[in-house]
Design a protein around this motif. Sequence first.
Motif, PDB file in Angstrom:
ATOM      1  N   ALA A  93       0.857  -1.197  -0.102  1.00  0.00           N
ATOM      2  CA  ALA A  93       0.087   0.046   0.031  1.00  0.00           C
ATOM      3  C   ALA A  93       1.006   1.235   0.077  1.00  0.00           C
ATOM      4  O   ALA A  93       0.539   2.150  -0.662  1.00  0.00           O
ATOM      5  CB  ALA A  93      -1.048  -0.016   1.284  1.00  0.00           C
ATOM      6  N   LEU A 149       0.468   3.903  -2.834  1.00  0.00           N
ATOM      7  CA  LEU A 149       0.194   5.164  -2.528  1.00  0.00           C
ATOM      8  C   LEU A 149       1.162   6.475  -2.994  1.00  0.00           C
ATOM      9  O   LEU A 149       1.169   7.377  -3.555  1.00  0.00           O
ATOM     10  CB  LEU A 149      -0.036   5.554  -1.042  1.00  0.00           C
ATOM     11  CG  LEU A 149      -1.433   4.732  -0.813  1.00  0.00           C
ATOM     12  CD1 LEU A 149      -1.480   4.647   0.699  1.00  0.00           C
ATOM     13  CD2 LEU A 149      -2.711   5.484  -1.018  1.00  0.00           C
ATOM     14  N   LEU A 197      -7.647   0.235   0.251  1.00  0.00           N
ATOM     15  CA  LEU A 197      -7.590   1.751   0.410  1.00  0.00           C
ATOM     16  C   LEU A 197      -8.570   2.680  -0.240  1.00  0.00           C
ATOM     17  O   LEU A 197      -8.889   3.431   0.522  1.00  0.00           O
ATOM     18  CB  LEU A 197      -6.194   2.037  -0.570  1.00  0.00           C
ATOM     19  CG  LEU A 197      -4.733   1.468  -0.192  1.00  0.00           C
ATOM     20  CD1 LEU A 197      -3.784   1.723  -1.311  1.00  0.00           C
ATOM     21  CD2 LEU A 197      -4.544   1.950   1.026  1.00  0.00           C
ATOM     22  N   LEU A 254      -8.841   6.248   1.419  1.00  0.00           N
ATOM     23  CA  LEU A 254      -7.433   6.905   1.021  1.00  0.00           C
ATOM     24  C   LEU A 254      -7.325   7.275  -0.394  1.00  0.00           C
ATOM     25  O   LEU A 254      -6.595   8.162  -0.678  1.00  0.00           O
ATOM     26  CB  LEU A 254      -6.370   6.198   1.655  1.00  0.00           C
ATOM     27  CG  LEU A 254      -6.573   5.929   3.098  1.00  0.00           C
ATOM     28  CD1 LEU A 254      -5.551   4.752   3.564  1.00  0.00           C
ATOM     29  CD2 LEU A 254      -6.214   7.021   3.749  1.00  0.00           C
ATOM     30  N   ILE A 298      -2.880   3.998   6.962  1.00  0.00           N
ATOM     31  CA  ILE A 298      -2.840   3.118   5.830  1.00  0.00           C
ATOM     32  C   ILE A 298      -2.723   1.780   6.518  1.00  0.00           C
ATOM     33  O   ILE A 298      -3.083   0.792   5.954  1.00  0.00           O
ATOM     34  CB  ILE A 298      -1.292   3.260   5.201  1.00  0.00           C
ATOM     35  CG1 ILE A 298      -1.416   5.085   4.528  1.00  0.00           C
ATOM     36  CG2 ILE A 298      -1.169   2.348   4.270  1.00  0.00           C
ATOM     37  CD1 ILE A 298      -0.078   5.508   4.139  1.00  0.00           C
TER      38      ILE A 298
END
Length: 143
Positions: free
Chosen positions: A8, A12, A45, A50, A74
């Motif tokens: 993740a 991101l 996510l 997010l 996260i």
Amino acid sequence: MDTKFSVALHILAMISESKEVLSSQALATSVGTNPSYIRKVIALLKNAELITSHQGKSGYQLSKSPKEISLLEIYYATQEVDHIRLFQMHQHANQECPVGQHIEGAVAPIFTSVEQQLEKNLADQTLEQVIDNLYHAAKQARI
């Protein structure tokens, strides 16, 4: 070993810094995994709000700036938990043994303290710091 948290962070950071629209295939190539695993992490996510995507368009955007996304957010998104549990207590300790009777009470406060400290540390760190570290590591590699 569960790698969704580090994957993740990778996803991101790429979404934040890429000038191009990134498909799950492009993300998977960078991460070194398959697109279906990437889609699974992306779904987590998105559920945690997010990242966002737009119907009919490919690609993803961060829902807020990297400095507003804590690593704890996260972590929670990818682990689907609401607190960190690093340590599991073993089951079936012999209650007739003096150590077995009291071992859980002896170690539980230590486990809890370490887990709470990790939560605090992750809450104090942001995606922006990960991205800054990425640029620093890339700069060091060129030297």
